[in-house]
Design a protein around this motif. Structure first.
Motif, PDB file in Angstrom:
ATOM      1  N   LYS A   1     -67.938 -13.673  64.411  1.00 42.92           N
ATOM      2  CA  LYS A   1     -69.388 -13.546  64.276  1.00 42.92           C
ATOM      3  C   LYS A   1     -69.817 -12.762  63.037  1.00 42.92           C
ATOM      4  O   LYS A   1     -70.848 -13.089  62.422  1.00 42.92           O
ATOM      5  CB  LYS A   1     -70.022 -12.955  65.533  1.00 42.92           C
ATOM      6  CG  LYS A   1     -69.630 -11.555  65.940  1.00 42.92           C
ATOM      7  CD  LYS A   1     -70.424 -11.154  67.187  1.00 42.92           C
ATOM      8  CE  LYS A   1     -70.046  -9.766  67.681  1.00 42.92           C
ATOM      9  NZ  LYS A   1     -68.721  -9.769  68.338  1.00 42.92           N
TER      10      LYS A   1
ATOM     11  N   GLY B   1     -69.405 -14.932  60.152  1.00 40.05           N
ATOM     12  CA  GLY B   1     -70.510 -15.877  60.214  1.00 40.05           C
ATOM     13  C   GLY B   1     -71.792 -15.309  59.643  1.00 40.05           C
ATOM     14  O   GLY B   1     -72.534 -16.014  58.949  1.00 40.05           O
TER      15      GLY B   1
ATOM     16  N   GLY C   1     -71.719 -20.741  58.816  1.00 40.39           N
ATOM     17  CA  GLY C   1     -71.896 -19.366  59.272  1.00 40.39           C
ATOM     18  C   GLY C   1     -72.446 -19.298  60.687  1.00 40.39           C
ATOM     19  O   GLY C   1     -71.981 -18.505  61.514  1.00 40.39           O
TER      20      GLY C   1
ATOM     21  N   SER D   1     -72.052 -21.538  62.979  1.00 40.92           N
ATOM     22  CA  SER D   1     -70.953 -21.948  63.864  1.00 40.92           C
ATOM     23  C   SER D   1     -69.984 -20.799  64.120  1.00 40.92           C
ATOM     24  O   SER D   1     -69.466 -20.644  65.227  1.00 40.92           O
ATOM     25  CB  SER D   1     -70.200 -23.135  63.256  1.00 40.92           C
ATOM     26  OG  SER D   1     -70.970 -24.303  63.308  1.00 40.92           O
ATOM     27  N   CYS D   2     -69.734 -20.000  63.079  1.00 36.27           N
ATOM     28  CA  CYS D   2     -68.830 -18.853  63.241  1.00 36.27           C
ATOM     29  C   CYS D   2     -69.444 -17.792  64.144  1.00 36.27           C
ATOM     30  O   CYS D   2     -68.729 -17.089  64.867  1.00 36.27           O
ATOM     31  CB  CYS D   2     -68.493 -18.252  61.880  1.00 36.27           C
ATOM     32  SG  CYS D   2     -67.412 -19.272  60.860  1.00 36.27           S
ATOM     33  N   ILE D   3     -70.753 -17.648  64.101  1.00 35.50           N
ATOM     34  CA  ILE D   3     -71.416 -16.698  64.990  1.00 35.50           C
ATOM     35  C   ILE D   3     -71.371 -17.210  66.427  1.00 35.50           C
ATOM     36  O   ILE D   3     -71.061 -16.471  67.363  1.00 35.50           O
ATOM     37  CB  ILE D   3     -72.874 -16.462  64.556  1.00 35.50           C
ATOM     38  CG1 ILE D   3     -72.930 -15.817  63.171  1.00 35.50           C
ATOM     39  CG2 ILE D   3     -73.601 -15.561  65.569  1.00 35.50           C
ATOM     40  CD1 ILE D   3     -74.324 -15.758  62.570  1.00 35.50           C
TER      41      ILE D   3
ATOM     42  N   GLN E   1     -69.448 -19.890  67.806  1.00 39.89           N
ATOM     43  CA  GLN E   1     -68.106 -20.254  68.271  1.00 39.89           C
ATOM     44  C   GLN E   1     -68.137 -21.106  69.538  1.00 39.89           C
ATOM     45  O   GLN E   1     -67.348 -20.922  70.462  1.00 39.89           O
ATOM     46  CB  GLN E   1     -67.228 -19.003  68.459  1.00 39.89           C
ATOM     47  CG  GLN E   1     -66.948 -18.300  67.126  1.00 39.89           C
ATOM     48  CD  GLN E   1     -65.957 -17.147  67.223  1.00 39.89           C
ATOM     49  OE1 GLN E   1     -66.326 -16.000  67.003  1.00 39.89           O
ATOM     50  NE2 GLN E   1     -64.702 -17.449  67.543  1.00 39.89           N
TER      51      GLN E   1
ATOM     52  N   CYS F   1     -70.371 -26.411  66.602  1.00 39.43           N
ATOM     53  CA  CYS F   1     -69.417 -26.966  65.631  1.00 39.43           C
ATOM     54  C   CYS F   1     -69.656 -28.463  65.427  1.00 39.43           C
ATOM     55  O   CYS F   1     -69.585 -28.957  64.297  1.00 39.43           O
ATOM     56  CB  CYS F   1     -67.995 -26.719  66.106  1.00 39.43           C
ATOM     57  SG  CYS F   1     -67.483 -24.990  65.973  1.00 39.43           S
TER      58      CYS F   1
END
Length: 261
Positions: free
Chosen positions: A152, A155, A209, A211-213, A215, A220
């Motif tokens: 996160k 992200g 970013g 998507s990374c936060i 997850q 995604c």
């Protein structure tokens, strides 16, 4: 499974799981349609000669794109109070994204024409439904086992980089036109000497970013679909510039990714 190292498990929701697949497929198809010349009728691809009376100004249409999702983000803080940090971060970045886009429509962009009502409604509804599903999927994930790798904060860094680069290149585009000027020009400055759509490139960074936060699988899928869509739109944009500015558009300028695509 390796995917569990990076994503929350799929939520026990048929709606979210089906929407993940539908969203990805729909965006991939939209990207393909852009690439073969069947473009959404707005901005430089609006075909005034082939349109009917179902059209509205580009500015109003762009507000239809973004403001419903912005208000959804704001409402989510009320509907889902007292949630964990990741959930608050997700709502925050989505709300900031659409708030920034709305402000750009109101104060930055310079518009030269109209768009089809169907395009405005379809795109605005797509953003709204995708944002709502993203938030709901994140809500369901809070009780699930957390991924082994917490992305996160990575992200957040990517989101800030992407939204800043996107704004900067939108500002450059708006600066090309003086008051009352409605003609398109070849963009210069920033990364426009490398790609014709650096604002799309940074939007991809922004949503990677997000998507990374998040997850989550849905986010995604949305991000992957967005990449395909923006690849198609940027390809069509480059083709449009090559045709309109024949002999003056730099052949080394790529569509989306410097030196590659």
């Amino acid at each position: 499974m390796a995917i569990s190292l990076f994503l929350f498990p799929s939520p026990p929701s048929l709606l979210v799981n089906v929407m993940s697949i539908l969203n990805l497929v729909a965006l991939m198809i939209a990207g393909y349609m852009e690439m073969i010349g069947k473009n959404k009728q707005y901005a430089k691809f609006f075909n005034a000669a082939g349109s009917n009376n179902r059209k509205l100004s580009s500015k109003i249409g762009m507000l239809v794109f973004y403001t419903p999702s912005f208000f959804l983000g704001v409402a989510s803080f009320v509907v889902f109070p007292h949630q964990d940090l990741r959930f608050v971060m997700v709502i925050s970045v989505l709300t900031i994204h659409f708030f920034k886009r709305t402000l750009e429509v109101l104060f930055i962009h310079k518009f030269s024409g109209s768009m089809m009502v169907e395009a405005a409604i379809t795109i605005g509804l797509s953003y709204f439904v995708s944002t709502a599903t993203m938030i709901y999927a994140q809500f369901l994930s809070q009780e699930s086992p957390k991924p082994a790798f917490d992305l996160k904060y990575v992200g957040v860094a990517m989101f800030l980089t992407g939204i800043s680069g996107n704004f900067y290149h939108h500002y450059i585009l708006s600066s090309l036109r003086k008051k009352g000027d409605k003609e398109y020009k070849i963009p210069k400055g920033g990364l426009f000497h490398l790609v014709i759509c650096p604002h799309y490139m940074f939007e991809i960074v922004e949503f990677v970013g997000v998507s990374c936060i998040c997850q989550t699988g849905f986010t995604c899928c949305f991000t992957l679909g967005t990449i395909f869509l923006l690849m198609g739109r940027s390809y069509a944009t480059r083709k449009w510039y090559v045709t309109k500015f024949s002999g003056r558009f730099g052949r080394d300028v790529k569509a989306l990714v410097p030196y590659l695509f």
